[in-house]
Design a protein around this motif. Structure first.
Motif, mmCIF file in Angstrom:
data_model
loop_
_atom_site.group_PDB
_atom_site.id
_atom_site.type_symbol
_atom_site.label_atom_id
_atom_site.label_comp_id
_atom_site.label_asym_id
_atom_site.label_seq_id
_atom_site.Cartn_x
_atom_site.Cartn_y
_atom_site.Cartn_z
ATOM 1 N N THR A 135 -3.182 -0.910 3.289
ATOM 2 C CA THR A 135 -3.879 -0.964 1.997
ATOM 3 C C THR A 135 -5.199 -0.178 1.979
ATOM 4 O OG1 THR A 135 -4.659 -3.167 2.652
ATOM 5 C CG2 THR A 135 -2.832 -3.075 1.127
ATOM 6 N N GLY A 136 -5.452 0.604 3.020
ATOM 7 C CA GLY A 136 -6.562 1.549 2.953
ATOM 8 C C GLY A 136 -7.923 0.905 2.728
ATOM 9 N N GLY B 48 0.102 4.440 -0.030
ATOM 10 C CA GLY B 48 -0.689 5.629 0.281
ATOM 11 C C GLY B 48 -0.027 6.356 1.443
ATOM 12 N N ASP C 1 -6.144 3.147 7.506
ATOM 13 C CA ASP C 1 -7.587 2.877 7.356
ATOM 14 C C ASP C 1 -7.934 1.391 7.388
ATOM 15 O OD1 ASP C 1 -7.917 5.582 7.025
ATOM 16 O OD2 ASP C 1 -8.734 5.480 4.991
ATOM 17 N N GLY D 53 0.842 -1.196 0.000
ATOM 18 C CA GLY D 53 0.000 0.000 0.000
ATOM 19 C C GLY D 53 0.869 1.236 0.000
ATOM 20 N N VAL E 237 -0.387 -6.676 -4.381
ATOM 21 C CA VAL E 237 -0.135 -7.917 -3.632
ATOM 22 C C VAL E 237 -1.414 -8.745 -3.677
ATOM 23 C CG1 VAL E 237 0.272 -8.850 -1.314
ATOM 24 C CG2 VAL E 237 1.693 -6.995 -2.204
ATOM 25 N N LYS F 173 -12.202 17.940 -2.516
ATOM 26 C CA LYS F 173 -12.161 19.403 -2.333
ATOM 27 C C LYS F 173 -11.560 20.024 -3.600
ATOM 28 C CE LYS F 173 -11.211 18.398 2.598
ATOM 29 N NZ LYS F 173 -10.951 16.947 2.604
ATOM 30 N N ARG G 104 -5.220 11.964 -0.343
ATOM 31 C CA ARG G 104 -6.633 11.816 -0.705
ATOM 32 C C ARG G 104 -7.534 12.991 -0.287
ATOM 33 N NH1 ARG G 104 -6.849 6.774 -2.876
ATOM 34 N NH2 ARG G 104 -4.925 5.836 -2.172
ATOM 35 N N ALA H 16 -0.761 -0.544 -5.620
ATOM 36 C CA ALA H 16 -1.575 -1.058 -6.729
ATOM 37 C C ALA H 16 -1.870 0.029 -7.765
ATOM 38 C CB ALA H 16 -2.886 -1.619 -6.177
ATOM 39 N N GLU H 17 -1.897 1.294 -7.320
ATOM 40 C CA GLU H 17 -2.247 2.359 -8.270
ATOM 41 C C GLU H 17 -1.046 2.679 -9.164
ATOM 42 O OE1 GLU H 17 -4.904 5.523 -6.788
ATOM 43 O OE2 GLU H 17 -4.524 4.666 -4.823
ATOM 44 N N PHE I 241 -9.634 15.377 13.171
ATOM 45 C CA PHE I 241 -10.184 15.242 11.820
ATOM 46 C C PHE I 241 -10.635 16.610 11.356
ATOM 47 C CE2 PHE I 241 -13.642 14.711 8.825
ATOM 48 C CZ PHE I 241 -13.117 13.765 7.962
ATOM 49 N N TRP I 242 -10.468 16.875 10.054
ATOM 50 C CA TRP I 242 -11.006 18.132 9.510
ATOM 51 C C TRP I 242 -11.785 17.831 8.242
ATOM 52 C CZ3 TRP I 242 -6.587 16.116 7.764
ATOM 53 C CH2 TRP I 242 -6.334 16.202 6.416
ATOM 54 N N GLY J 158 -0.202 6.061 4.737
ATOM 55 C CA GLY J 158 0.395 5.269 5.811
ATOM 56 C C GLY J 158 1.665 4.568 5.379
ATOM 57 N N ARG K 26 -12.714 7.832 -4.315
ATOM 58 C CA ARG K 26 -11.673 7.269 -3.445
ATOM 59 C C ARG K 26 -10.287 7.489 -4.060
ATOM 60 N NH1 ARG K 26 -11.007 6.169 1.761
ATOM 61 N NH2 ARG K 26 -8.852 5.533 1.788
ATOM 62 N N HIS L 107 -9.064 8.389 9.482
ATOM 63 C CA HIS L 107 -8.651 9.787 9.510
ATOM 64 C C HIS L 107 -7.174 9.922 9.160
ATOM 65 C CE1 HIS L 107 -12.004 10.752 12.664
ATOM 66 N NE2 HIS L 107 -12.474 10.420 11.483
ATOM 67 N N TRP L 108 -6.872 10.972 8.468
ATOM 68 C CA TRP L 108 -5.511 11.268 7.998
ATOM 69 C C TRP L 108 -4.502 11.281 9.157
ATOM 70 C CZ3 TRP L 108 -1.388 14.553 8.062
ATOM 71 C CH2 TRP L 108 -0.659 14.727 6.896
#
Ligand SMILES: Cc1cc2nc3c(=O)[nH]c(=O)nc-3n(C[C@H](O)[C@H](O)[C@H](O)COP(=O)(O)OP(=O)(O)OC[C@H]3O[C@@H](n4cnc5c(N)ncnc54)[C@H](O)[C@@H]3O)c2cc1C
Length: 399
Positions: free
Chosen positions: A110-111, A12, A283, A10, A80, A49, A44, A36-37, A327-328, A14, A130, A299-300
């Motif tokens: 892996t979110g 992302g 996540d 993953g 994976v 926004k 994200r 994977a992307e 969180f925002w 994390g 997403r 949350h981020w």
């Protein structure tokens, strides 16, 4: 202790933060970051926004040279598909071929995957948000759309509503609970959020669900609500949450948490799974916190904290305390913020409300549990110190 090589699944927020923390903490063995992307790692929160409104294309988490300079082997377009803890290998799929990759330490980050409305996959005009592709596809259609339905008034549904509204699209926001965000934040704050949407001119339908997405000529043309009414739209956004997509762990023996507890990879308080040398964070992870209960948080800041904690644990350093949960969300030009662990059934003390901006304290059994505000950044952040230790709510209310 960290066993080399480190493989992170993953790429992302994390995964990147974990790899960076290991390097900064002195680990100089191999790190492979598998994503994977096709894109290099990106952030994200801007997707619903500034990427949706067209103010950003994509917000990369790191400059391209970061991975080379940090000697992190970033492999994009690489998924994976299986984990075998016995042989300490993962099966990696890239360009149609699957190959084994050995690990000493494996970190799963892996979110989530977006939850789809049943039967809507592949229907033109129906979107989730997403990935950056999702956001760009939605934006491309939004530029010529005039009416949208957003299904689900959680944080992302509310943000998408506000973003589409700012693009001069007339939006109907559909939410089965009595008010937007009343699920996580309770009815009182739900009322404040309702006010914002209604004043902006959004057609808010609460207490009803979507029974059906109506299609005409193979394209979404509207929805039928559970009260029987129909809302026409040329664009539909499904904002009904996400779920950890963990099929690649099937047969690995890595335990998943109960759905009732949020699902995800079951971990202890430093991200260790029950399987040697395998960790999870972000996540997709369900950590046992000090209260002894498992939580999966989307949350981020929480993800960033967990990446720091797993890295510290692996390096044998002192584990940093988790910061106050934060969180925002950006809606209608206002910054919504949440600190602590407010629950919908907590007592809510609205201490500031000018008709648009507000600040509320949450308490349980006389102790402050959280602070929620909109457009009250300074005041909210001042209250943060009181969430570091148990604080009677009377301290803040002056009673
Ligand atoms: C539209 C949107 C807006 C958001 N806004 C906010 C906000 O305003 N505030 C806030 O606090 N949080 C926000 N969040 C949440 C925040 O972005 C997440 O908490 C954070 O991204 C979690 O990081 P992660 O690394 O766990 O997962 P992700 O960032 O999702 O990264 C996981 C990566 O793993 C990859 N992957 C999955 N399976 C595999 C596999 N088998 N093999 C290889 N790679 C795999 C995925 O493709 C993905 O790239 C938002 C999220 C979204 C989607």
């Amino acid at each position: 202790m960290v066993e080399a090589p480190v493989v992170v699944v993953g790429a992302g927020l994390g995964g990147v933060r974990l790899a960076e923390n290991l390097r900064n903490g002195g680990y100089d063995g191999p790190i492979t970051l598998l994503g994977a992307e096709q894109h290099p790692p990106y952030d994200r929160p801007p997707l619903s926004k500034t990427v949706l409104t067209g103010d950003d294309e994509r917000v990369d988490l790191k400059p391209a040279e970061f991975f080379r300079d940090s000697d992190i082997d970033l492999r994009t377009g690489t998924r994976v598909v299986a984990v075998d803890p016995t042989s300490h290998t993962v099966s990696v799929e890239c360009d149609g071929t699957v190959e084994p990759l050995p690990y000493g330490t494996l970190v799963l980050a892996t979110g989530l995957a977006a939850r789809r409305f049943p039967g809507s996959e592949g229907v033109a005009g129906v979107h989730v948000i997403r990935t950056v592709e999702d956001a760009l596809a939605l934006r491309a259609e939004a530029t010529s759309a005039s009416r949208a339905v957003v299904i689900g008034a959680g944080f992302i549904g509310c943000e998408v509503t506000a973003s589409l509204h700012s693009m001069d699209i007339s939006v109907t926001l559909v939410e089965p609970t009595p008010a937007p965000l009343s699920g996580p934040l309770g009815p009182r704050i739900g009322e404040m959020v309702t006010r914002l949407h209604v004043e902006a001119g959004v057609d808010l339908r609460v207490g009803v669900g979507v029974d059906e997405i109506v299609t005409e000529d193979g394209r979404a043309a509207g929805v039928v609500l559970s009260d029987g009414s129909r809302v026409d739209a040329d664009l539909i956004v499904v904002g009904i949450g996400g779920y950890p997509e963990l099929e690649y762990l099937e047969g690995s023996g890595i335990e998943l948490a109960d759905r009732a507890a949020g699902g995800g990879v079951a971990c202890d308080g430093v991200g260790r799974t029950g399987v040697a040398d395998v960790y999870a964070l972000g996540d997709c992870a369900n950590w046992h916190d000090v209260d002894g209960h498992g939580h999966r948080v989307e949350h981020w800041t929480h993800t960033v904290d967990q990446a720091a904690m797993v890295a510290a644990h692996l390096l044998g350093h002192a584990i940093p305390h988790q910061t106050v949960p934060y969180f925002w969300s950006d809606q209608y030009g206002l910054k919504f913020q949440m600190l602590g662990t407010p629950r919908p059934d907590d007592e809510v003390h609205l201490v500031d409300d000018d008709g648009r901006k507000f600040l509320a304290y949450y308490s349980r059994e006389g102790l402050l549990t959280g602070v929620v505000g909109a457009g009250r950044v300074g005041k909210l952040m001042k209250a943060r110190q009181f969430l570091l230790t148990p604080t009677p709510i009377s301290t803040l209310l002056g009673g």
